[in-house]
Design an enzyme around this catalytic site. Structure first.
Site, mmCIF file in Angstrom:
data_model
loop_
_atom_site.group_PDB
_atom_site.id
_atom_site.type_symbol
_atom_site.label_atom_id
_atom_site.label_comp_id
_atom_site.label_asym_id
_atom_site.label_seq_id
_atom_site.Cartn_x
_atom_site.Cartn_y
_atom_site.Cartn_z
ATOM 1 C CE LYS A 83 7.838 -11.258 1.326
ATOM 2 N NZ LYS A 83 7.163 -10.774 -0.127
ATOM 3 C CB CYS A 115 -2.222 0.519 8.982
ATOM 4 S SG CYS A 115 -1.433 1.272 8.369
ATOM 5 C CD GLU A 160 4.180 0.137 12.965
ATOM 6 O OE1 GLU A 160 3.977 0.490 13.028
ATOM 7 O OE2 GLU A 160 5.411 0.743 13.274
ATOM 8 C CD GLU A 171 -6.957 -2.924 8.286
ATOM 9 O OE1 GLU A 171 -6.685 -4.246 8.608
ATOM 10 O OE2 GLU A 171 -6.054 -2.230 8.341
ATOM 11 C CG ASN A 214 0.011 -0.217 2.553
ATOM 12 O OD1 ASN A 214 0.951 -0.771 2.793
ATOM 13 N ND2 ASN A 214 -0.914 -0.025 3.678
ATOM 14 C CB SER A 219 -2.441 -8.613 7.391
ATOM 15 O OG SER A 219 -1.876 -10.120 7.350
HETATM 16 P P1 ADP Z 1 -2.097 -7.483 2.882
HETATM 17 O O1 ADP Z 1 -2.998 -8.839 3.581
HETATM 18 O O2 ADP Z 1 -2.381 -5.860 3.557
HETATM 19 O O3 ADP Z 1 -1.981 -7.771 1.881
HETATM 20 P P2 ADP Z 1 -0.036 -9.101 3.987
HETATM 21 O O4 ADP Z 1 0.511 -9.208 5.587
HETATM 22 O O5 ADP Z 1 -0.727 -10.777 3.601
HETATM 23 O O6 ADP Z 1 -0.781 -7.858 3.825
HETATM 24 O O7 ADP Z 1 2.083 -8.940 3.578
HETATM 25 C C1 ADP Z 1 2.362 -8.356 4.150
HETATM 26 C C2 ADP Z 1 3.646 -8.736 3.582
HETATM 27 O O8 ADP Z 1 3.801 -9.760 4.192
HETATM 28 C C3 ADP Z 1 3.954 -8.840 1.677
HETATM 29 O O9 ADP Z 1 4.694 -8.663 1.585
HETATM 30 C C4 ADP Z 1 3.490 -10.379 2.077
HETATM 31 O O10 ADP Z 1 4.082 -10.969 0.506
HETATM 32 C C5 ADP Z 1 4.161 -10.971 3.027
HETATM 33 N N1 ADP Z 1 3.562 -12.197 3.473
HETATM 34 C C6 ADP Z 1 2.749 -12.662 3.398
HETATM 35 N N2 ADP Z 1 2.647 -13.883 4.145
HETATM 36 C C7 ADP Z 1 3.842 -13.841 3.949
HETATM 37 C C8 ADP Z 1 4.113 -15.458 5.179
HETATM 38 N N3 ADP Z 1 3.694 -16.094 5.370
HETATM 39 N N4 ADP Z 1 5.293 -15.504 5.366
HETATM 40 C C9 ADP Z 1 6.760 -14.351 5.161
HETATM 41 N N5 ADP Z 1 5.949 -13.084 4.539
HETATM 42 C C10 ADP Z 1 4.359 -12.964 4.237
#
Ligand code: ADP
Length: 475
Positions: A168, A278, A244, A379, A145, A223
């Site tokens: 990442k 957020c 965060e 949310e 975002n 999230s």
């Molecule tokens: P949103 O729901 O807002 O997309 P996420 O929490 O899914 O938020 O994504 C935020 C970050 O966390 C992204 O970089 C996503 O690739 C990463 N992410 C999501 N799932 C995993 C996981 N199992 N392990 C590591 N990183 C993750």
């Protein structure tokens, strides 16, 4: 990917596409990294830590100043990549690039203000010295975002402290991450200090970052659900964490406030980034007598908002990130309407020609939202303003605090006593009093309760990347 000072392919030569959310069109492809690539990046960061942690704060600041100047000089091209890949309007994208650059500048300065201390001892032959040391290799996982500023908000304090980093980025915005790393590469950071591993599936790379014992700290924005999982896995290695996470911000309009002014503020903060923030208001509490003028102003302003490509003049509503995000907003609005909320404006996906291939949802205002509706506690992450009518002000604090989240809260009042009572009583990390933008590189950003752990920005931001070391000297 950018590992050990070079741009490289993924080990398996795999790649994945980046998609423009306003048109559904492919923008390009990027390396699809996995476990091998993540280990390679951690190897590089671990090697680089030996010398980077021994540089002086002044040397590290020089790299950050350089990165700041380059980012500001390239503001237009960075903002364009963001409009294409993330969808926000060009003006908002430019603001984000400035915000991102601010972290580079702020932490170039803070690097030089990492102070230790001496402590008097009860023994005449003893001296205590407290030193601050960089934690080590940092694994940073960032969201889509705010795809540029969330990278600098983590990388700048980490490298300022003397840490090395593996980032990442979110799979939805890898081109933005590459653009930031081109800035870092031009700034000339030594090989291995900053590394980027792009990946379609976050799990294998995330696994390495949380499990490899050489990674000493995980910093994550995303999230609450994913943050909780990362937190529990990082616990096995007793890693330091900064999180965060999600929010569910109350926006309180007190009985003494100017309802028109408050409605104007709400529109500015609620529809920012199409509600995909957020700190976006999710429960708008408005006193019974003010509903009329408040809603009339909302309707006027929201009704005249234009959705479209972020490059088009006058557009303030961009697309949502993907189909799944659209579905979530739709299900919350449908649920609220089924349970008695009325739609003042919007309330559906935008299907007009030209926008129907993108993930556009009309800016929406819901009236008479109640605690039984999903939108009252889940949310939203979309352009929906749920208005709740309240009667007695005594109940406000309790209602506003009734959430597992604790990131941002907003209050409109002209009464100083009330402003203090709200500031002190709200269990949220960021409180805007008659202010809808309480964020800055100089101010601590972060949440209470399930909204997170730690703070970013400000003098607190660099603390997250430092260990305390005590020296006891017998002399
Ligand atoms: P949103 O729901 O807002 O997309 P996420 O929490 O899914 O938020 O994504 C935020 C970050 O966390 C992204 O970089 C996503 O690739 C990463 N992410 C999501 N799932 C995993 C996981 N199992 N392990 C590591 N990183 C993750």
């Amino acid at each position: 990917m950018y590992i050990d000072g070079s741009w490289i392919e993924a080990a398996g030569r795999k790649s994945f596409p980046s998609i423009n959310p306003a048109s559904g069109q492919q923008l390009g492809t990027v390396a699809d990294g996995g476990e091998t690539d993540a280990v390679h990046a951690v190897d590089a960061a671990d090697r680089a830590f030996v010398s980077w942690s021994r540089t002086t704060a002044y040397q590290r600041a020089d790299f950050l100043y350089r990165a700041y100047s380059i980012m500001m000089a390239e503001l237009e091209s960075l903002a364009s990549v963001m409009v294409e890949e993330q969808g926000k309007p060009l003006r908002a994208a430019r603001n984000e690039v400035k915000y991102a650059a601010d972290f580079l500048l702020w932490f170039a300065e803070e690097a030089k203000r990492v102070y230790g201390r001496t402590i008097p001892s009860a023994r005449p032959d003893q001296r205590f010295i407290v030193d601050r040391r960089p934690i080590g290799v940092v694994g940073a996982i960032t969201p889509w975002n705010y795809p540029i500023s969330m990278i600098t908000r983590k990388v700048a304090p980490a490298v300022a402290a003397g840490c090395t980093v593996v980032v990442k980025p979110a799979e939805a915005t890898p081109l933005c991450a590459q653009a930031v790393f081109r800035v870092f590469a031009k700034a000339g950071f030594p090989a291995g200090v900053v590394n980027l591993v792009t990946a379609l599936d976050p799990e294998p790379v995330g696994k390495v970052l949380v499990e490899d014992s050489r990674v000493k700290k995980i910093t994550f924005t995303g999230s609450t659900e994913v943050g909780r999982r990362l937190y529990s896995r990082a616990a096995l290695g007793i890693k330091r964490v900064s999180l965060e996470l999600g929010g569910h911000a109350p926006f309180i309009v007190c009985g003494d406030a100017d309802p028109v002014h408050a409605a104007k503020g709400l529109v500015l903060v609620k529809y920012l980034n199409t509600g995909q923030a957020c700190i976006s208001p999710n429960r708008i509490y408005v006193q019974q007598e003010m509903i009329g003028p408040f809603v009339a102003e909302l309707e006027k302003r929201v009704g005249s908002m234009r959705a479209g490509s972020g490059f088009d003049e006058g557009v303030s509503i961009g697309p949502l990130v993907n189909e799944k995000a659209l579905e979530k907003v739709k299900s919350q609005v449908d649920d609220a309407v089924a349970k008695g909320a009325s739609v003042i404006c919007g309330g559906s996906r935008i299907m007009e020609k030209g926008l129907d291939r993108g993930f556009f949802y009309a800016p929406t205002v819901l009236l008479n939202v109640t605690a039984e509706m999903k939108i009252y506690s889940e949310e939203t992450f979309g352009p929906v303003a749920p208005v709740i009518v309240y009667d007695k002000e005594e109940d406000l604090l309790e209602m506003a605090n009734d959430t597992s989240y604790g990131l941002a809260a907003y209050v409109y009042t002209n009464n100083l006593k009330k402003a203090f009572a709200m500031f002190e009583g709200l269990r949220f990390g960021i409180i805007g009093i008659n202010d809808i933008n309480p964020t800055s590189a100089a101010a601590p950003f972060g949440g209470m309760k399930e909204s997170g752990v730690g703070r970013e920005g400000a003098m607190e931001g660099i603390e997250e990347y430092l260990e305390t070391k005590l020296g006891g000297f017998s002399i």
